[in-house]
Design an enzyme around this catalytic site. Sequence first.
Site, PDB file in Angstrom:
ATOM      1  N   LYS A   1     -10.148 -13.278  -3.926  1.00 25.27           N
ATOM      2  CA  LYS A   1      -8.957 -12.246  -3.976  1.00 25.27           C
ATOM      3  C   LYS A   1      -7.869 -13.403  -4.452  1.00 25.27           C
ATOM      4  CE  LYS A   1      -7.711  -8.051  -3.125  1.00 25.27           C
ATOM      5  NZ  LYS A   1      -8.440  -6.968  -3.295  1.00 25.27           N
TER       6      LYS A   1
ATOM      7  N   GLY B   1       1.288   5.638   2.381  1.00 27.03           N
ATOM      8  CA  GLY B   1       1.513   4.878   0.975  1.00 27.03           C
ATOM      9  C   GLY B   1       0.663   5.781  -0.189  1.00 27.03           C
TER      10      GLY B   1
ATOM     11  N   GLY C   1       0.308   4.833  -3.597  1.00 24.81           N
ATOM     12  CA  GLY C   1       0.070   4.087  -4.702  1.00 24.81           C
ATOM     13  C   GLY C   1      -1.041   4.699  -5.597  1.00 24.81           C
TER      14      GLY C   1
ATOM     15  N   VAL D   1      -4.184   4.420  -5.398  1.00 28.22           N
ATOM     16  CA  VAL D   1      -5.162   5.043  -4.577  1.00 28.22           C
ATOM     17  C   VAL D   1      -4.908   6.283  -3.652  1.00 28.22           C
ATOM     18  CG1 VAL D   1      -7.149   4.876  -2.859  1.00 28.22           C
ATOM     19  CG2 VAL D   1      -6.532   3.127  -4.881  1.00 28.22           C
TER      20      VAL D   1
ATOM     21  N   TYR E   1      -2.375   8.306  -3.626  1.00 26.00           N
ATOM     22  CA  TYR E   1      -1.910   9.592  -4.452  1.00 26.00           C
ATOM     23  C   TYR E   1      -3.055  10.420  -4.709  1.00 26.00           C
ATOM     24  CZ  TYR E   1       0.899  13.390  -6.456  1.00 26.00           C
ATOM     25  OH  TYR E   1       1.391  14.665  -6.748  1.00 26.00           O
TER      26      TYR E   1
END
Length: 350
Positions: free
Chosen positions: A80, A184, A186, A188, A190
């Site tokens: 990451k 959230g 964002g 993903v 939405y």
Amino acid sequence: MSLFEHPEFADHQQVSFFSDQASGLKAVIAVHNTNLGPALGGCRMWNYASSAEALNDVLRLSKGMTYKAAMAELKLGGGKSVIIGDPRTQKSPAMMEAMGRCVESFMGNYITAEDSGISVDDLKLMEKHSQNIAGTRANYSYDGGESDGNPAPSTAYGVFVGLKASVAHRLNRNLKGVKVAIQGLGHVGYRLAKHLHSEGAELFVTDIFPDNLDKAATELGAKIVDPKDIFSQDVDVFAPCALGASINEETIPLLKASVIAGAANNQLAFEHLGGELAKRDILYAPDYVINAGGVIDIYHQRMDSDATALRAHIERIGVTLNEIYERAGAENKATNNVANAIAEERFGLN
């Protein structure tokens, strides 16, 4: 604190810090494990409060990617990268190009892709300086439509599949009329909300950006909730789709949901909290299992595959979760502990 004594250090193979004065880039790249293949993991840009917070995040996220790849049966390891800064005000083309050079310095041992705060256009800038950027283009989408390379639609679809399977397992019903609180909205979150809306779910949503909330209310009939109240909503499912550690000692007592199934990485602040959820009869979908759709997409795009095979692979997320739930019940163990044990067997920790 020394890196090796850091509580989130888990025998990571490499952790590198980067600073580029010209562009303002400050970044950390962590490779956790490459036993199964090169480390794959997205690049996140976030306005971290401190470099210590950024380091904590990248260590946890990279480890999670190792487990995610193993559970999705991919020949990949986990890594990451994080960039410290506000993606809405501090991001620049020069910064993205500098990040590409950082990725390339790993000489193929680390492959990056999109994550929070990073777009496909950002990745294309990185790609000018690195051959190890994934998700800049795609030959197909899981639904047979066109794709620009962004894996977020596949991630959202996988979470939707997993959430649906979790509701069926715990509540023995379909999604029509199920109340879902989404933290959230964002890339993903939405898309997940749209999937749920199409199945007749009732949505309760929160986000730090008002425009996302307005869109959800207008297009999906979602009820807008204050961030501090999202945990205590009288709902069936809580779907964390923002940053990690939202399931912690303070928030667990507030939960009224019977199922936790969302897109966020590292949802549990500490591993032992999986046991606490089990004691409260809350079914927890291990995050790196349910949100693996994006990495599955990237994997298929880099091999000889097609939309049908990709969709089938993503839909196996539901099957995998059911196997975890059945084993957890039979062995009287928390679902996250069962998932961890399976993943560790696969990537050779034990």
